[in-house]
Design a protein around this motif. Structure first.
Motif, PDB file in Angstrom:
ATOM      1  N   LEU A 296       0.869  -1.185   0.073  1.00 37.09           N
ATOM      2  CA  LEU A 296      -0.117  -0.088  -0.006  1.00 37.09           C
ATOM      3  C   LEU A 296       0.936   1.157  -0.104  1.00 37.09           C
ATOM      4  CD1 LEU A 296      -2.773   1.264   0.185  1.00 37.09           C
ATOM      5  CD2 LEU A 296      -2.707   1.128   2.699  1.00 37.09           C
ATOM      6  N   GLN A 297       1.989   1.276   0.636  1.00 37.91           N
ATOM      7  CA  GLN A 297       2.894   2.302   0.756  1.00 37.91           C
ATOM      8  C   GLN A 297       3.546   2.544  -0.772  1.00 37.91           C
ATOM      9  OE1 GLN A 297       3.284   4.364   3.287  1.00 37.91           O
ATOM     10  NE2 GLN A 297       4.493   5.726   2.577  1.00 37.91           N
ATOM     11  N   THR A 298       3.712   1.550  -1.209  1.00 35.59           N
ATOM     12  CA  THR A 298       4.314   1.673  -2.515  1.00 35.59           C
ATOM     13  C   THR A 298       3.545   2.000  -3.524  1.00 35.59           C
ATOM     14  OG1 THR A 298       5.924  -0.491  -2.275  1.00 35.59           O
ATOM     15  CG2 THR A 298       5.609   0.475  -4.580  1.00 35.59           C
ATOM     16  N   LEU A 299       2.351   1.797  -3.590  1.00 29.36           N
ATOM     17  CA  LEU A 299       1.084   2.181  -4.447  1.00 29.36           C
ATOM     18  C   LEU A 299       0.935   3.714  -4.000  1.00 29.36           C
ATOM     19  CD1 LEU A 299      -1.148  -0.676  -4.597  1.00 29.36           C
ATOM     20  CD2 LEU A 299       0.382  -0.179  -6.187  1.00 29.36           C
ATOM     21  N   ARG A 300       0.817   4.124  -2.747  1.00 30.66           N
ATOM     22  CA  ARG A 300       0.771   5.325  -2.492  1.00 30.66           C
ATOM     23  C   ARG A 300       1.697   6.300  -3.008  1.00 30.66           C
ATOM     24  NH1 ARG A 300      -3.980   7.306  -1.546  1.00 30.66           N
ATOM     25  NH2 ARG A 300      -2.983   8.922  -0.089  1.00 30.66           N
ATOM     26  N   ASP A 301       3.014   5.730  -3.074  1.00 32.23           N
ATOM     27  CA  ASP A 301       4.272   6.694  -3.505  1.00 32.23           C
ATOM     28  C   ASP A 301       4.114   6.623  -5.244  1.00 32.23           C
ATOM     29  OD1 ASP A 301       4.854   6.650  -0.931  1.00 32.23           O
ATOM     30  OD2 ASP A 301       6.461   5.236  -1.196  1.00 32.23           O
ATOM     31  N   GLN A 302       3.795   5.574  -5.905  1.00 36.75           N
ATOM     32  CA  GLN A 302       3.533   5.591  -7.208  1.00 36.75           C
ATOM     33  C   GLN A 302       2.327   6.551  -7.808  1.00 36.75           C
ATOM     34  OE1 GLN A 302       2.994   1.461  -8.507  1.00 36.75           O
ATOM     35  NE2 GLN A 302       5.042   0.950  -8.082  1.00 36.75           N
ATOM     36  N   GLU A 303       1.276   6.550  -6.709  1.00 35.18           N
ATOM     37  CA  GLU A 303       0.300   7.424  -6.903  1.00 35.18           C
ATOM     38  C   GLU A 303       0.553   8.895  -6.945  1.00 35.18           C
ATOM     39  OE1 GLU A 303      -4.470   8.160  -5.836  1.00 35.18           O
ATOM     40  OE2 GLU A 303      -3.070   7.227  -4.527  1.00 35.18           O
ATOM     41  N   THR A 304       1.478   9.452  -5.965  1.00 26.13           N
ATOM     42  CA  THR A 304       1.881  10.668  -5.778  1.00 26.13           C
ATOM     43  C   THR A 304       2.614  11.052  -6.833  1.00 26.13           C
ATOM     44  OG1 THR A 304       1.837  10.140  -3.299  1.00 26.13           O
ATOM     45  CG2 THR A 304       3.203  11.946  -4.031  1.00 26.13           C
ATOM     46  N   VAL A 306       2.759   9.980  -9.795  1.00 21.34           N
ATOM     47  CA  VAL A 306       2.150  10.076 -11.297  1.00 21.34           C
ATOM     48  C   VAL A 306       1.357  11.413 -11.306  1.00 21.34           C
ATOM     49  CG1 VAL A 306       0.204   9.089 -12.588  1.00 21.34           C
ATOM     50  CG2 VAL A 306       2.128   7.587 -11.700  1.00 21.34           C
ATOM     51  N   LYS A 307       0.671  11.584 -10.092  1.00 21.58           N
ATOM     52  CA  LYS A 307      -0.027  13.104 -10.025  1.00 21.58           C
ATOM     53  C   LYS A 307       0.894  14.036 -10.265  1.00 21.58           C
ATOM     54  CE  LYS A 307      -3.954  11.273  -7.133  1.00 21.58           C
ATOM     55  NZ  LYS A 307      -4.629  11.479  -5.835  1.00 21.58           N
ATOM     56  N   ILE A 308       2.094  13.968  -9.434  1.00 23.62           N
ATOM     57  CA  ILE A 308       3.112  15.234  -9.684  1.00 23.62           C
ATOM     58  C   ILE A 308       3.460  15.405 -11.136  1.00 23.62           C
ATOM     59  CG2 ILE A 308       5.350  15.852  -8.988  1.00 23.62           C
ATOM     60  CD1 ILE A 308       4.845  14.845  -6.332  1.00 23.62           C
ATOM     61  N   GLU A 309       3.755  14.297 -11.667  1.00 22.63           N
ATOM     62  CA  GLU A 309       4.505  14.297 -13.039  1.00 22.63           C
ATOM     63  C   GLU A 309       3.340  14.596 -13.953  1.00 22.63           C
ATOM     64  OE1 GLU A 309       6.827  11.468 -16.243  1.00 22.63           O
ATOM     65  OE2 GLU A 309       5.984  10.672 -14.566  1.00 22.63           O
ATOM     66  N   LEU A 310       2.060  13.994 -13.761  1.00 20.29           N
ATOM     67  CA  LEU A 310       0.952  14.788 -14.583  1.00 20.29           C
ATOM     68  C   LEU A 310       0.832  16.054 -14.550  1.00 20.29           C
ATOM     69  CD1 LEU A 310      -1.455  13.630 -16.541  1.00 20.29           C
ATOM     70  CD2 LEU A 310      -2.774  13.357 -14.507  1.00 20.29           C
ATOM     71  N   GLY A 311       0.829  16.467 -13.516  1.00 20.84           N
ATOM     72  CA  GLY A 311       0.449  18.091 -13.120  1.00 20.84           C
ATOM     73  C   GLY A 311       1.441  18.689 -13.841  1.00 20.84           C
ATOM     74  N   VAL A 324       1.538  12.861 -21.062  1.00 27.86           N
ATOM     75  CA  VAL A 324       0.235  13.007 -20.355  1.00 27.86           C
ATOM     76  C   VAL A 324      -0.707  11.875 -20.323  1.00 27.86           C
ATOM     77  CG1 VAL A 324      -1.661  14.635 -19.866  1.00 27.86           C
ATOM     78  CG2 VAL A 324       0.806  15.512 -20.118  1.00 27.86           C
ATOM     79  N   HIS A 325      -1.004  11.940 -21.596  1.00 21.08           N
ATOM     80  CA  HIS A 325      -2.058  10.727 -21.845  1.00 21.08           C
ATOM     81  C   HIS A 325      -1.909   9.443 -21.330  1.00 21.08           C
ATOM     82  CE1 HIS A 325      -5.396   8.743 -24.111  1.00 21.08           C
ATOM     83  NE2 HIS A 325      -4.445   7.681 -24.488  1.00 21.08           N
ATOM     84  N   GLU A 326      -0.445   8.921 -21.257  1.00 20.97           N
ATOM     85  CA  GLU A 326      -0.133   7.759 -20.624  1.00 20.97           C
ATOM     86  C   GLU A 326      -0.238   7.840 -19.089  1.00 20.97           C
ATOM     87  OE1 GLU A 326       4.018   5.321 -20.320  1.00 20.97           O
ATOM     88  OE2 GLU A 326       4.012   6.839 -21.811  1.00 20.97           O
ATOM     89  N   LEU A 327       0.320   8.865 -18.443  1.00 20.62           N
ATOM     90  CA  LEU A 327      -0.153   9.071 -17.209  1.00 20.62           C
ATOM     91  C   LEU A 327      -1.658   9.069 -16.682  1.00 20.62           C
ATOM     92  CD1 LEU A 327       2.793  11.558 -16.420  1.00 20.62           C
ATOM     93  CD2 LEU A 327       2.796   9.051 -15.963  1.00 20.62           C
ATOM     94  N   GLN A 328      -2.302   9.622 -17.533  1.00 21.60           N
ATOM     95  CA  GLN A 328      -3.787   9.655 -17.266  1.00 21.60           C
ATOM     96  C   GLN A 328      -4.139   8.059 -17.102  1.00 21.60           C
ATOM     97  OE1 GLN A 328      -5.331  12.298 -20.079  1.00 21.60           O
ATOM     98  NE2 GLN A 328      -5.004  14.296 -18.787  1.00 21.60           N
ATOM     99  N   VAL A 329      -3.818   7.440 -17.976  1.00 19.56           N
ATOM    100  CA  VAL A 329      -4.291   5.979 -18.171  1.00 19.56           C
ATOM    101  C   VAL A 329      -3.602   5.165 -16.776  1.00 19.56           C
ATOM    102  CG1 VAL A 329      -4.086   3.828 -19.567  1.00 19.56           C
ATOM    103  CG2 VAL A 329      -4.685   5.828 -20.414  1.00 19.56           C
ATOM    104  N   GLN A 330      -2.457   5.523 -16.600  1.00 18.76           N
ATOM    105  CA  GLN A 330      -1.757   4.822 -15.471  1.00 18.76           C
ATOM    106  C   GLN A 330      -2.172   5.136 -14.149  1.00 18.76           C
ATOM    107  OE1 GLN A 330       2.721   5.660 -15.302  1.00 18.76           O
ATOM    108  NE2 GLN A 330       2.703   3.998 -13.639  1.00 18.76           N
ATOM    109  N   LEU A 331      -2.743   6.290 -13.970  1.00 17.34           N
ATOM    110  CA  LEU A 331      -3.279   6.961 -12.494  1.00 17.34           C
ATOM    111  C   LEU A 331      -4.504   5.929 -12.217  1.00 17.34           C
ATOM    112  CD1 LEU A 331      -3.000   8.903 -10.344  1.00 17.34           C
ATOM    113  CD2 LEU A 331      -4.405  10.800 -11.377  1.00 17.34           C
ATOM    114  N   PRO A 332      -5.435   5.778 -12.966  1.00 16.25           N
ATOM    115  CA  PRO A 332      -6.733   5.100 -12.447  1.00 16.25           C
ATOM    116  C   PRO A 332      -6.483   3.505 -11.908  1.00 16.25           C
ATOM    117  CG  PRO A 332      -7.379   6.317 -14.183  1.00 16.25           C
ATOM    118  CD  PRO A 332      -5.784   6.471 -14.139  1.00 16.25           C
TER     119      PRO A 332
END
Length: 746
Positions: A296-304, A306-311, A324-332
């Motif tokens: 869960l911690q790893t997933l939470r870090d990856q999400e963070t 992805v969100k930073i890079e996407l932004g 951006v399109h790739e990151l938007q697919v990866q985030l869900p």
């Protein structure tokens, strides 16, 4: 010598006297100490005689009594000694110190103790009865003698034995009296010795009996102690008691463990419940802090990331940038993975909470089971305590009794001697009985008391008049005077003449008796201030009371004053005035004048150097004296005497014996009653006053004759040889009879 005057006619005027006031006889006065003193003085010779007899008798009694010697020993009763044969701390001590001293003192006088002491002394040929049981072979016991002999022996000693307790101490004195001082000493010392020996024997015997009695019970006590111990062990085993304390058992220990486990399980349940609530809140941060799993911690870090890079890429390149399109697919995909992992964590926390809940419930059930066992254990604790107490007390009593029984014989022997002798008896040097001085003094005192009561009793039974004060106390008479006792018998030589001793106014004019007659004369003359007393009648209740002597001396005292005095002897039955003047009884006299027979020259002038004194003797005894004295001739003679004489003194017969005097008294100016001390009775003088007052006779008063001046005035007096004669004649014959004509009246 005066001439005889012819009798006036019967119609002669006779003075009429006022009738006296009749008074009642006063009651006797209340006795006072002075009266008691007078009684004791009057009967002093009787009292002295009785006291002397008592003293002599007491002295003879004291001299004839056998001397008795008293030996005394002193001992102390030790009240601190035990009375329970060495078991006092088990059964307690009985009685107070004072009661124990009294008990021990009483034991000394016990019958068996006295018999034993006397028997031991007799066996040694000593003591109060050394030969009394000589033929009895030793050992001498109470059965060696008959009951009568044994009782006699003990009673003889007990009567002279005394035990005295010194007040406020534990000291006793044992005393014994005997005519032999050595015997007295030996008996006291032997009695104390026997008492102490008997005390030791009694205590040892009691200890032996107690030991024998308790020894039989010691086996039962021992068996009971063993059985009680076995019952305690069995009960302890059945109820899981692992120690002497009923609280120390397996059930209690298990309850403690389960209770601790329940507490820990409940604490863990609370923690897991809190984690469950935090997980169920949906807060990712709280979830991460509650259940920090690596995935869960790893997933939470990856999400963070992805969100930073996407932004960054979106702001820089825009939404159409491929990355951006790739990151938007990866985030869900990451978010779905985080949600799945979060669900897994929540499920695990829920499972942990449920597990802890089940644990708590299981431990709670176990605790409830232990509590039920504890409740049952408490019900058995009381029985366990009783069993343990029974076992312990039985064991302690057995051990204590075993120890005391071993010490009882020694303790009894040591505590037996409750008496210790301070001073043994020694041979007394002097007898204690008889106390001659005390016996004589007691006898004298008893005699004095008896004499006083006898004197008072005789005085209470004696109703005669003793003093002039008694006349006024027991009758309405006034006292005209009192004549002391004097010697009236015989004759006294005065010059060449022999004068009768009773004429004391002539023979001893300076004496108190003569002075008393002069005092009576003055009292009579001054008895009436408004009426002159010329004709005076002298009478008495009975004969031998001294009226003739008073008449003679009163006439002499009147004549000594120069008055013309006629002394008439009107006692026609028993005349004595001629003897008073030492003249022979003439053939003629007063009776001749009354009867108008014989010679009329009957008046005599006594040879007393008193020419104005004339004596008219009684004359021959007539057959009818009362009729002659009550005749008109008598009234006429009195009338004639009033005219010719200054005073007429008439000596008459006793008024309570005959009635001769009453007619003369009614015609006289006054009547004087003569009372003789110690002879005239109270009832007689009261009767005389009643008779005179009912006859309308003027009463001048009474004269107390033959008084004792020591009794009358309570002072010592000596009349220098003059003493009144007390040996008067009694009334053994009728008044005026031939048998008493020659008897003198004093």
């Amino acid at each position: 010598m005066p001439k005889t005057i012819d009798a006036p006619p019967s119609t002669a005027t006779v003075p009429v006297l006022a009738s006296p006031t009749v008074q009642s006889v006063p009651a006797g006065k209340t006795p006072t100490l002075i009266d008691v003193r007078r009684v004791l003085f009057t009967r002093k010779y009787l009292i002295l005689a009785i006291v002397a007899v008592a003293l002599i008798g007491s002295f003879i009694y004291a001299k004839t009594r056998v001397p008795m010697y008293q030996a005394t020993a002193t001992a102390v009763i030790d009240t601190s000694r035990s009375e329970s044969i060495g078991l006092s701390d088990l059964v307690g001590s009985s009685g107070e110190g004072t009661t124990r001293v009294q008990t021990e003192a009483f034991r000394i006088t016990g019958r068996s103790l006295i018999f034993r002491a006397v028997a031991e002394l007799a066996a040694e040929h000593r003591g109060p009865r050394p030969d009394g049981i000589r033929n009895v072979s030793p050992p001498i016991t109470e059965d060696s003698l008959s009951p009568g002999e044994r009782a006699s022996m003990v009673a003889a000693v007990a009567g002279s034995l005394s035990v005295t307790i010194i007040p406020k101490t534990s000291v006793v004195q044992v005393s014994y009296r005997h005519r032999n001082p050595v015997v007295a000493r030996d008996l006291v010392n032997k009695l104390l010795q026997v008492f102490m020996q008997r005390s030791v024997e009694d205590r040892l015997f009691g200890a032996t009996q107690a030991a024998d009695m308790l020894d039989a019970q010691m086996g039962e006590l021992k068996n009971h102690a063993a059985e009680a111990q076995r019952n305690l062990a069995r009960y302890q085993e059945e109820h899981n008691f692992v120690g002497p304390d009923e609280k120390d058992n397996l059930t209690t220990d298990g309850l403690k463990i389960v209770n601790q486990q329940l507490a820990e399980a409940k604490a863990d349940q609370l923690i897991k419940q809190a984690r469950l609530h935090l997980v169920q809140s949906g807060n990712p941060e709280l979830l991460t802090s509650v259940a920090p799993t690596p995935t869960l911690q790893t997933l939470r870090d990856q999400e963070t990331q992805v969100k930073i890079e996407l932004g960054q890429l979106t702001s820089k390149y825009g939404p159409g940038y491929p990355r951006v399109h790739e990151l938007q697919v990866q985030l869900p995909n990451l978010q779905r993975a985080i949600a799945a992992e979060t669900a897994n964590v929540t499920r695990r926390v829920q499972e942990e909470y449920d597990t802890s809940t089940h644990t708590v419930e299981a431990i709670q059930q176990q605790l409830d089971g232990q509590m039920q066992k504890i409740f049952k254990l408490n019900e058995s604790a009381a029985q366990y305590a009783l069993l343990r107490e029974d076992a312990e007390s039985t064991r302690d009593l057995f051990e204590a009794m075993q120890l005391k029984l071993k010490e009882s014989s020694v303790s009894a022997a040591l505590s037996a001697a409750t008496m210790s002798v301070i001073d043994y008896a020694v041979v007394p040097p002097n007898p204690v009985e008889p106390n001659k001085r005390r016996i004589v003094m007691t006898g004298g005192l008893a005699g004095l008391i008896l004499a006083v009561f006898l004197a008072l009793g005789l005085e209470a039974m004696d109703d005669t008049l003793k003093t002039s004060e008694d006349i006024e106390s027991f009758s309405p008479f006034h006292t005209l005077g009192a004549v002391p006792q004097f010697e009236a018998e015989g004759f006294i030589t005065k010059g060449k003449r022999m004068l009768p001793a009773r004429l004391v106014t002539v023979t001893a004019p300076e004496s108190l008796a003569a002075e008393s007659y002069r005092s009576i004369r003055s009292s009579i003359l001054l008895s009436s201030a408004d009426q002159r007393t010329k004709v005076i009648l002298i009478t008495s209740s009975f004969m031998a009371e001294g009226k003739s002597t008073l008449s003679a001396n009163l006439a002499i005292t009147l004549a000594q004053g120069g008055a013309r005095v006629l002394l008439v002897d009107s006692d026609l039955r028993r005349s004595t005035l001629h003897k008073a003047f030492n003249v022979e009884k003439p053939l003629g006299g007063f009776s001749n004048l009354l009867s108008q027979t014989g010679s009329q020259d009957v008046y005599l002038t006594p040879n007393l150097d008193l020419p104005t004194l004339t004596l008219l003797p009684s004359g021959p005894k007539p057959p009818n004296p009362a009729e002659l004295l009550a005749s008109n001739r008598m009234l006429n003679l009195i009338h004639e005497w009033r005219q010719e004489y200054d005073h007429v003194v008439i000596d008459s017969a006793p008024i309570l014996m005959v009635s001769d005097s009453l007619p003369i008294a009614a015609s006289a100016d006054g009547t004087v009653l003569v009372v003789r001390a110690g002879l005239t009775r109270k009832k007689a003088i009261a009767r005389a006053f009643d008779l005179l007052s009912r006859s309308n006779i003027r009463i001048l008063g009474a004269v107390m004759n033959a008084i004792d001046l020591k009794v009358e005035n309570f002072y010592t007096y000596s009349n220098k040889g003059y003493g009144y004669y007390n040996g008067y004649k009694g009334y053994s014959a009728a008044y005026g009879s031939d048998r008493d004509e020659d008897k003198d009246e004093l």
